[in-house]
Design an enzyme around this catalytic site. Sequence first.
Site, PDB file in Angstrom:
ATOM      1  N   GLY A 165       9.069  -7.300   1.766  1.00  0.00           N
ATOM      2  CA  GLY A 165       8.303  -7.502   2.994  1.00  0.00           C
ATOM      3  C   GLY A 165       7.876  -6.222   3.676  1.00  0.00           C
ATOM      4  O   GLY A 165       7.519  -6.223   4.851  1.00  0.00           O
ATOM      5  N   GLY A 206       5.661  -4.053   1.947  1.00  0.00           N
ATOM      6  CA  GLY A 206       4.471  -3.576   1.232  1.00  0.00           C
ATOM      7  C   GLY A 206       4.759  -2.912  -0.097  1.00  0.00           C
ATOM      8  O   GLY A 206       3.843  -2.409  -0.747  1.00  0.00           O
ATOM      9  N   GLY A 214       5.983  -4.266  -3.044  1.00  0.00           N
ATOM     10  CA  GLY A 214       5.473  -5.025  -4.186  1.00  0.00           C
ATOM     11  C   GLY A 214       3.980  -4.770  -4.362  1.00  0.00           C
ATOM     12  O   GLY A 214       3.481  -4.582  -5.471  1.00  0.00           O
ATOM     13  N   LYS A 215       3.297  -4.732  -3.244  1.00  0.00           N
ATOM     14  CA  LYS A 215       1.849  -4.484  -3.263  1.00  0.00           C
ATOM     15  C   LYS A 215       1.559  -3.086  -3.831  1.00  0.00           C
ATOM     16  O   LYS A 215       0.665  -2.922  -4.658  1.00  0.00           O
ATOM     17  CB  LYS A 215       1.341  -4.600  -1.815  1.00  0.00           C
ATOM     18  CG  LYS A 215      -0.143  -4.605  -1.671  1.00  0.00           C
ATOM     19  CD  LYS A 215      -0.602  -5.354  -0.441  1.00  0.00           C
ATOM     20  CE  LYS A 215      -0.305  -4.736   0.890  1.00  0.00           C
ATOM     21  NZ  LYS A 215      -0.929  -5.491   1.997  1.00  0.00           N
ATOM     22  N   TYR A 235       0.099 -12.869  -5.538  1.00  0.00           N
ATOM     23  CA  TYR A 235      -0.848 -12.274  -6.482  1.00  0.00           C
ATOM     24  C   TYR A 235      -2.301 -12.585  -6.113  1.00  0.00           C
ATOM     25  O   TYR A 235      -3.167 -11.730  -6.243  1.00  0.00           O
ATOM     26  CB  TYR A 235      -0.556 -12.746  -7.911  1.00  0.00           C
ATOM     27  CG  TYR A 235       0.756 -12.236  -8.448  1.00  0.00           C
ATOM     28  CD1 TYR A 235       0.978 -10.879  -8.623  1.00  0.00           C
ATOM     29  CD2 TYR A 235       1.789 -13.114  -8.779  1.00  0.00           C
ATOM     30  CE1 TYR A 235       2.192 -10.403  -9.109  1.00  0.00           C
ATOM     31  CE2 TYR A 235       3.004 -12.645  -9.272  1.00  0.00           C
ATOM     32  CZ  TYR A 235       3.195 -11.289  -9.431  1.00  0.00           C
ATOM     33  OH  TYR A 235       4.394 -10.819  -9.913  1.00  0.00           O
TER      34      TYR A 235
HETATM   35  C1  LIG Z   1       7.220 -11.022  -5.159  1.00  0.00           C
HETATM   36  C2  LIG Z   1       7.748  -9.672  -4.672  1.00  0.00           C
HETATM   37  C3  LIG Z   1       7.646  -8.660  -5.809  1.00  0.00           C
HETATM   38  C4  LIG Z   1       6.902  -9.208  -3.471  1.00  0.00           C
HETATM   39  O1  LIG Z   1       7.357  -7.928  -3.099  1.00  0.00           O
HETATM   40  P1  LIG Z   1       7.347  -7.484  -1.562  1.00  0.00           P
HETATM   41  O2  LIG Z   1       7.579  -6.020  -1.533  1.00  0.00           O
HETATM   42  O3  LIG Z   1       8.274  -8.331  -0.778  1.00  0.00           O
HETATM   43  O4  LIG Z   1       5.861  -7.844  -1.134  1.00  0.00           O
HETATM   44  P2  LIG Z   1       4.945  -7.015  -0.115  1.00  0.00           P
HETATM   45  O5  LIG Z   1       5.769  -6.646   1.068  1.00  0.00           O
HETATM   46  O6  LIG Z   1       4.262  -5.925  -0.847  1.00  0.00           O
HETATM   47  O7  LIG Z   1       3.918  -8.128   0.300  1.00  0.00           O
HETATM   48  C5  LIG Z   1       2.530  -7.954   0.166  1.00  0.00           C
HETATM   49  C6  LIG Z   1       1.866  -9.180   0.752  1.00  0.00           C
HETATM   50  O8  LIG Z   1       2.238 -10.345   0.006  1.00  0.00           O
HETATM   51  C7  LIG Z   1       2.861 -11.309   0.855  1.00  0.00           C
HETATM   52  N1  LIG Z   1       3.980 -11.882   0.105  1.00  0.00           N
HETATM   53  C8  LIG Z   1       5.142 -11.290  -0.214  1.00  0.00           C
HETATM   54  N2  LIG Z   1       5.917 -12.145  -0.936  1.00  0.00           N
HETATM   55  C9  LIG Z   1       5.224 -13.288  -1.042  1.00  0.00           C
HETATM   56  C10 LIG Z   1       5.489 -14.543  -1.652  1.00  0.00           C
HETATM   57  N3  LIG Z   1       6.633 -14.809  -2.315  1.00  0.00           N
HETATM   58  N4  LIG Z   1       4.523 -15.487  -1.585  1.00  0.00           N
HETATM   59  C11 LIG Z   1       3.372 -15.246  -0.938  1.00  0.00           C
HETATM   60  N5  LIG Z   1       3.059 -14.076  -0.326  1.00  0.00           N
HETATM   61  C12 LIG Z   1       3.983 -13.114  -0.374  1.00  0.00           C
HETATM   62  C13 LIG Z   1       3.343 -10.522   2.064  1.00  0.00           C
HETATM   63  O9  LIG Z   1       3.421 -11.337   3.206  1.00  0.00           O
HETATM   64  C14 LIG Z   1       2.268  -9.464   2.196  1.00  0.00           C
HETATM   65  O10 LIG Z   1       1.148  -9.990   2.847  1.00  0.00           O
HETATM   66  P3  LIG Z   1       0.215  -9.054   3.802  1.00  0.00           P
HETATM   67  O11 LIG Z   1      -0.358  -7.994   2.908  1.00  0.00           O
HETATM   68  O12 LIG Z   1      -0.802 -10.003   4.324  1.00  0.00           O
HETATM   69  O13 LIG Z   1       1.137  -8.506   4.839  1.00  0.00           O
HETATM   70  C15 LIG Z   1       9.232  -9.803  -4.179  1.00  0.00           C
HETATM   71  O14 LIG Z   1       9.287 -10.794  -3.191  1.00  0.00           O
HETATM   72  C16 LIG Z   1      10.229 -10.121  -5.260  1.00  0.00           C
HETATM   73  O15 LIG Z   1      10.746  -9.232  -5.933  1.00  0.00           O
HETATM   74  N6  LIG Z   1      10.525 -11.433  -5.454  1.00  0.00           N
HETATM   75  C17 LIG Z   1      11.557 -11.847  -6.409  1.00  0.00           C
HETATM   76  C18 LIG Z   1      11.123 -11.596  -7.844  1.00  0.00           C
HETATM   77  C19 LIG Z   1       9.847 -12.336  -8.169  1.00  0.00           C
HETATM   78  O16 LIG Z   1       9.707 -13.518  -7.900  1.00  0.00           O
HETATM   79  N7  LIG Z   1       8.913 -11.591  -8.806  1.00  0.00           N
HETATM   80  C20 LIG Z   1       7.653 -12.140  -9.238  1.00  0.00           C
HETATM   81  C21 LIG Z   1       7.781 -12.715 -10.608  1.00  0.00           C
HETATM   82  S1  LIG Z   1       6.244 -13.472 -11.166  1.00  0.00           S
END
Ligand SMILES: CC(C)(COP(=O)(O)OP(=O)(O)OC[C@H]1O[C@@H](n2cnc3c(N)ncnc32)[C@H](O)[C@@H]1OP(=O)(O)O)[C@@H](O)C(=O)NCCC(=O)NCCS
Length: 179
Positions: free
Chosen positions: A123, A125, A127-128, A158
Amino acid sequence: MFWKNFFKNSQLFTSSISNSQNNNKKILIIRQCIEYKGKPVQLVFSMDKSVNIREYHQLCESVGWECPSIQKIYTAIQNSFLILSLFYKKQETIQLIGFARVTSDQVFNAVIWDIVIHPNFQGQGLGKILIYHILDQLRSKNIVNIGLFADASVVSFYSNLGFIKDPNGIKGMFWFPVD
Ligand SMILES: CC(C)(COP(=O)(O)OP(=O)(O)OC[C@H]1O[C@@H](n2cnc3c(N)ncnc32)[C@H](O)[C@@H]1OP(=O)(O)O)[C@@H](O)C(=O)NCCC(=O)NCCS
């Protein structure tokens, strides 16, 4: 036009990442700090394949992923085209808090796998940034057909980053052994 706009926006992130050589390993240092437990911490990105598998295992477990054997993870990493590890620097130690890898034919196609950010750092940024950096790397090699398999719970993560479901009606299809 889509990619032109996309990469114009992604410059915001990639401009804060600088390349530097560290013992001949590909290390990227992000100057921008994030907050962890109320304090700013420095982040370190690495594209080196010498990943600490035990740490990788712990990262997978932190998000509830079932991890394959250490030997299989090691082989998958060594056979990947691109690896991106994200660490946070705590005094003189660094801890793995994010990871992604890419397989590719190195000309046309690439598939992104295993994107993960430790729950304590989600949360913010990160992952982005991992995705933007991977896209930058692949685009710099003229690889433009880039796909991934999204868990149902992260489809909108995504799609917000420009990934399209079923482009031109194309469906992903899978074969699994039934016995
Ligand atoms: C999915 C994941 C990689 C996102 O990483 P993160 O660092 O939390 O995401 P970010 O903070 O970069 O979020 C970027 C944007 O995506 C949104 N976002 C984050 N997780 C999200 C989710 N699960 N569903 C929808 N939107 C999401 C955020 O709100 C943010 O939106 P904004 O740009 O409008 O503020 C992380 O939640 C994770 O590791 N999840 C568990 C493993 C997983 O499921 N991986 C994907 C396998 S396909």
